[in-house]
Scaffold this motif. Structure first.
Motif, PDB file in Angstrom:
ATOM      1  N   ASN A 197      51.968   2.666  53.607  1.00  0.00           N
ATOM      2  CA  ASN A 197      53.241   1.954  53.600  1.00  0.00           C
ATOM      3  C   ASN A 197      53.900   2.108  54.959  1.00  0.00           C
ATOM      4  OD1 ASN A 197      55.626   0.603  52.525  1.00  0.00           O
ATOM      5  ND2 ASN A 197      56.583   2.599  52.808  1.00  0.00           N
ATOM      6  N   LYS A 198      54.255   0.977  55.564  1.00  0.00           N
ATOM      7  CA  LYS A 198      55.002   0.968  56.824  1.00  0.00           C
ATOM      8  C   LYS A 198      56.371   0.330  56.626  1.00  0.00           C
ATOM      9  CE  LYS A 198      51.010   0.748  59.903  1.00  0.00           C
ATOM     10  NZ  LYS A 198      50.399   0.031  61.031  1.00  0.00           N
ATOM     11  N   GLY A 199      56.651  -0.148  55.430  1.00  0.00           N
ATOM     12  CA  GLY A 199      57.882  -0.876  55.163  1.00  0.00           C
ATOM     13  C   GLY A 199      59.025   0.014  54.723  1.00  0.00           C
ATOM     14  N   GLU A 200      60.169  -0.588  54.602  1.00  0.00           N
ATOM     15  CA  GLU A 200      61.376   0.106  54.145  1.00  0.00           C
ATOM     16  C   GLU A 200      61.487  -0.034  52.634  1.00  0.00           C
ATOM     17  OE1 GLU A 200      66.213  -0.062  54.715  1.00  0.00           O
ATOM     18  OE2 GLU A 200      64.931  -1.202  56.064  1.00  0.00           O
ATOM     19  N   ILE A 201      61.739   1.099  51.956  1.00  0.00           N
ATOM     20  CA  ILE A 201      61.820   1.132  50.501  1.00  0.00           C
ATOM     21  C   ILE A 201      63.205   1.633  50.127  1.00  0.00           C
ATOM     22  CG2 ILE A 201      60.708   1.967  48.394  1.00  0.00           C
ATOM     23  CD1 ILE A 201      58.848   0.453  50.411  1.00  0.00           C
ATOM     24  N   ARG A 202      63.943   0.856  49.286  1.00  0.00           N
ATOM     25  CA  ARG A 202      65.307   1.232  48.906  1.00  0.00           C
ATOM     26  C   ARG A 202      65.540   0.986  47.421  1.00  0.00           C
ATOM     27  NH1 ARG A 202      68.966  -2.397  52.377  1.00  0.00           N
ATOM     28  NH2 ARG A 202      67.173  -3.756  52.331  1.00  0.00           N
ATOM     29  N   ALA A 203      66.363   1.835  46.826  1.00  0.00           N
ATOM     30  CA  ALA A 203      66.807   1.633  45.446  1.00  0.00           C
ATOM     31  C   ALA A 203      68.114   2.385  45.251  1.00  0.00           C
ATOM     32  CB  ALA A 203      65.749   2.104  44.454  1.00  0.00           C
ATOM     33  N   CYS A 204      68.780   2.098  44.123  1.00  0.00           N
ATOM     34  CA  CYS A 204      70.067   2.740  43.861  1.00  0.00           C
ATOM     35  C   CYS A 204      70.101   3.282  42.433  1.00  0.00           C
ATOM     36  CB  CYS A 204      71.191   1.732  44.058  1.00  0.00           C
ATOM     37  SG  CYS A 204      71.092   0.320  42.948  1.00  0.00           S
ATOM     38  N   GLY A 205      71.109   4.098  42.148  1.00  0.00           N
ATOM     39  CA  GLY A 205      71.345   4.603  40.798  1.00  0.00           C
ATOM     40  C   GLY A 205      70.297   5.603  40.356  1.00  0.00           C
ATOM     41  N   TYR A 206      69.941   5.543  39.065  1.00  0.00           N
ATOM     42  CA  TYR A 206      68.895   6.403  38.520  1.00  0.00           C
ATOM     43  C   TYR A 206      67.563   5.736  38.854  1.00  0.00           C
ATOM     44  CZ  TYR A 206      65.694   8.554  35.266  1.00  0.00           C
ATOM     45  OH  TYR A 206      64.612   9.195  34.729  1.00  0.00           O
ATOM     46  N   CYS A 207      66.791   6.348  39.744  1.00  0.00           N
ATOM     47  CA  CYS A 207      65.557   5.698  40.166  1.00  0.00           C
ATOM     48  C   CYS A 207      64.463   6.717  40.441  1.00  0.00           C
ATOM     49  CB  CYS A 207      65.791   4.858  41.421  1.00  0.00           C
ATOM     50  SG  CYS A 207      66.310   5.816  42.852  1.00  0.00           S
ATOM     51  N   SER A 208      63.226   6.228  40.407  1.00  0.00           N
ATOM     52  CA  SER A 208      62.052   6.945  40.897  1.00  0.00           C
ATOM     53  C   SER A 208      61.586   6.136  42.096  1.00  0.00           C
ATOM     54  CB  SER A 208      60.966   7.018  39.824  1.00  0.00           C
ATOM     55  OG  SER A 208      61.433   7.731  38.695  1.00  0.00           O
TER      56      SER A 208
ATOM     57  N   ALA B  96      64.967   2.247  37.591  1.00  0.00           N
ATOM     58  CA  ALA B  96      64.072   1.542  38.506  1.00  0.00           C
ATOM     59  C   ALA B  96      62.923   2.456  38.928  1.00  0.00           C
ATOM     60  CB  ALA B  96      64.839   1.079  39.735  1.00  0.00           C
ATOM     61  N   SER B  97      61.724   1.902  39.002  1.00  0.00           N
ATOM     62  CA  SER B  97      60.569   2.570  39.604  1.00  0.00           C
ATOM     63  C   SER B  97      60.148   1.698  40.773  1.00  0.00           C
ATOM     64  CB  SER B  97      59.415   2.696  38.601  1.00  0.00           C
ATOM     65  OG  SER B  97      59.785   3.541  37.531  1.00  0.00           O
ATOM     66  N   VAL B  98      60.321   2.229  41.981  1.00  0.00           N
ATOM     67  CA  VAL B  98      60.121   1.424  43.180  1.00  0.00           C
ATOM     68  C   VAL B  98      59.233   2.172  44.155  1.00  0.00           C
ATOM     69  CG1 VAL B  98      61.288   0.237  45.083  1.00  0.00           C
ATOM     70  CG2 VAL B  98      62.423   0.437  42.861  1.00  0.00           C
ATOM     71  N   GLY B  99      58.163   1.510  44.635  1.00  0.00           N
ATOM     72  CA  GLY B  99      57.260   2.135  45.593  1.00  0.00           C
ATOM     73  C   GLY B  99      56.758   1.155  46.633  1.00  0.00           C
ATOM     74  N   GLY B 100      56.366   1.683  47.769  1.00  0.00           N
ATOM     75  CA  GLY B 100      55.857   0.853  48.849  1.00  0.00           C
ATOM     76  C   GLY B 100      54.577   0.119  48.486  1.00  0.00           C
ATOM     77  N   ILE B 101      53.710   0.760  47.717  1.00  0.00           N
ATOM     78  CA  ILE B 101      52.459   0.132  47.288  1.00  0.00           C
ATOM     79  C   ILE B 101      52.530  -0.234  45.804  1.00  0.00           C
ATOM     80  CG2 ILE B 101      49.950   0.367  47.132  1.00  0.00           C
ATOM     81  CD1 ILE B 101      50.988   0.306  50.013  1.00  0.00           C
ATOM     82  N   PHE B 102      52.899   0.731  44.955  1.00  0.00           N
ATOM     83  CA  PHE B 102      52.992   0.516  43.504  1.00  0.00           C
ATOM     84  C   PHE B 102      54.331   1.012  42.990  1.00  0.00           C
ATOM     85  CE2 PHE B 102      48.524   1.388  44.481  1.00  0.00           C
ATOM     86  CZ  PHE B 102      47.963   0.186  44.101  1.00  0.00           C
ATOM     87  N   GLY B 103      54.947   0.234  42.097  1.00  0.00           N
ATOM     88  CA  GLY B 103      56.169   0.687  41.451  1.00  0.00           C
ATOM     89  C   GLY B 103      55.881   1.792  40.460  1.00  0.00           C
ATOM     90  N   GLU B 104      54.871   1.568  39.618  1.00  0.00           N
ATOM     91  CA  GLU B 104      54.496   2.557  38.601  1.00  0.00           C
ATOM     92  C   GLU B 104      52.989   2.548  38.403  1.00  0.00           C
ATOM     93  OE1 GLU B 104      55.090   3.110  33.828  1.00  0.00           O
ATOM     94  OE2 GLU B 104      56.857   2.570  35.004  1.00  0.00           O
ATOM     95  N   ILE B 105      52.429   3.749  38.228  1.00  0.00           N
ATOM     96  CA  ILE B 105      51.000   3.909  37.949  1.00  0.00           C
ATOM     97  C   ILE B 105      50.830   4.628  36.623  1.00  0.00           C
ATOM     98  CG2 ILE B 105      48.909   5.158  38.614  1.00  0.00           C
ATOM     99  CD1 ILE B 105      49.602   4.713  41.481  1.00  0.00           C
ATOM    100  N   THR B 106      49.919   4.102  35.787  1.00  0.00           N
ATOM    101  CA  THR B 106      49.477   4.780  34.579  1.00  0.00           C
ATOM    102  C   THR B 106      47.977   5.025  34.727  1.00  0.00           C
ATOM    103  OG1 THR B 106      49.092   2.686  33.453  1.00  0.00           O
ATOM    104  CG2 THR B 106      51.254   3.703  33.149  1.00  0.00           C
TER     105      THR B 106
ATOM    106  N   GLY C 224      63.885  -3.455  37.669  1.00  0.00           N
ATOM    107  CA  GLY C 224      62.690  -3.062  36.936  1.00  0.00           C
ATOM    108  C   GLY C 224      61.709  -2.279  37.779  1.00  0.00           C
ATOM    109  N   THR C 225      60.433  -2.558  37.599  1.00  0.00           N
ATOM    110  CA  THR C 225      59.341  -1.853  38.276  1.00  0.00           C
ATOM    111  C   THR C 225      58.872  -2.714  39.440  1.00  0.00           C
ATOM    112  OG1 THR C 225      58.720  -0.844  36.175  1.00  0.00           O
ATOM    113  CG2 THR C 225      57.084  -0.805  37.918  1.00  0.00           C
ATOM    114  N   VAL C 226      59.005  -2.183  40.662  1.00  0.00           N
ATOM    115  CA  VAL C 226      58.790  -2.993  41.855  1.00  0.00           C
ATOM    116  C   VAL C 226      57.863  -2.272  42.830  1.00  0.00           C
ATOM    117  CG1 VAL C 226      59.916  -4.262  43.713  1.00  0.00           C
ATOM    118  CG2 VAL C 226      61.176  -3.802  41.603  1.00  0.00           C
ATOM    119  N   GLY C 227      56.821  -2.973  43.299  1.00  0.00           N
ATOM    120  CA  GLY C 227      55.905  -2.402  44.289  1.00  0.00           C
ATOM    121  C   GLY C 227      55.547  -3.417  45.356  1.00  0.00           C
TER     122      GLY C 227
END
Length: 160
Positions: A90-101, A67-77, A37-40
C-alpha cells in the motif's frame, strides 16, 4: 472515483467488492474510494489467496459506527482453505473515523469461520490467515476516532 452512500452496509473495493475463496494476483488501484461499511483498495471483503497487489489510491471509510478499512483489503476471513496474502503493498492514504478497524494492508482480520449451523446458531472453527512480506508505505489516519478504534500500519484489528 468510487462513492457509495453513507450509512449503508456495503463491501466496496477498487477492483472487487466481495471475493470469497478466490485468487487475486497483480491487481492495482490508483483512484479514490469514499464509502461506509467494509472498504479496501483492492477488495472490500476477501478470503482466498492474493499476491503482488498494489494500492496507491486514497481510501476513505465514511461509517462512524462500524468501518473496516484497509489499503488492500477492508476485511479478511479465512475461507475454506485458509487465506494467504503475499507481497502486497500500500502506497496510498487510508482514512476513517469513529469506531473503526483501520490498517495499511487490512482493516480487520478474523481467523475463525462459521462452519455449520447447529440449533439455529453458527459453530465456528479455527481458520488460517497468513500475511507474508506485505509493506505499507502510506499514511494511515484515524479521524475523530473513539477509544475503541483499532489502527495499525499493517493490520488494524486481528480477531481470533
Amino acid at each position: 472515483m468510487i462513492v457509495a452512500k453513507e450509512n449503508t452496509l456495503s463491501n466496496v473495493g477498487g477492483v472487487v467488492g466481495t471475493a470469497y475463496d478466490s485468487t487475486i494476483n497483480a491487481c492495482c488501484f490508483e483512484g479514490k474510494i469514499q464509502s461506509s461499511g467494509t472498504v479496501g483498495g483492492i477488495v472490500g471483503r476477501f478470503s482466498g489467496n492474493a499476491k503482488d497487489c498494489l494500492n496507491s489510491g486514497i481510501i476513505k471509510g465514511l461509517d462512524p459506527i462500524d468501518a473496516s478499512v484497509g489499503g488492500i483489503f477492508g476485511e479478511i476471513t479465512p475461507g475454506l482453505g485458509g487465506t494467504t496474502i503475499e507481497s502486497c503493498r500500500n502506497k496510498g492514504e487510508i482514512r476513517a473515523c469513529g469506531y473503526c478497524s483501520l490498517g495499511g494492508i487490512v482493516g480487520f482480520v478474523t481467523v475463525q469461520r462459521a462452519s455449520e449451523l447447529v440449533n439455529h446458531e453458527w459453530v465456528y472453527t479455527p481458520g488460517r490467515c497468513s500475511i507474508i512480506d506485505c509493506v505499507n508505505e502510506g499514511k494511515v489516519t484515524g479521524e475523530e476516532c473513539d477509544s475503541s478504534a483499532s489502527i495499525g500500519g499493517i493490520i488494524g484489528q486481528l480477531f481470533s
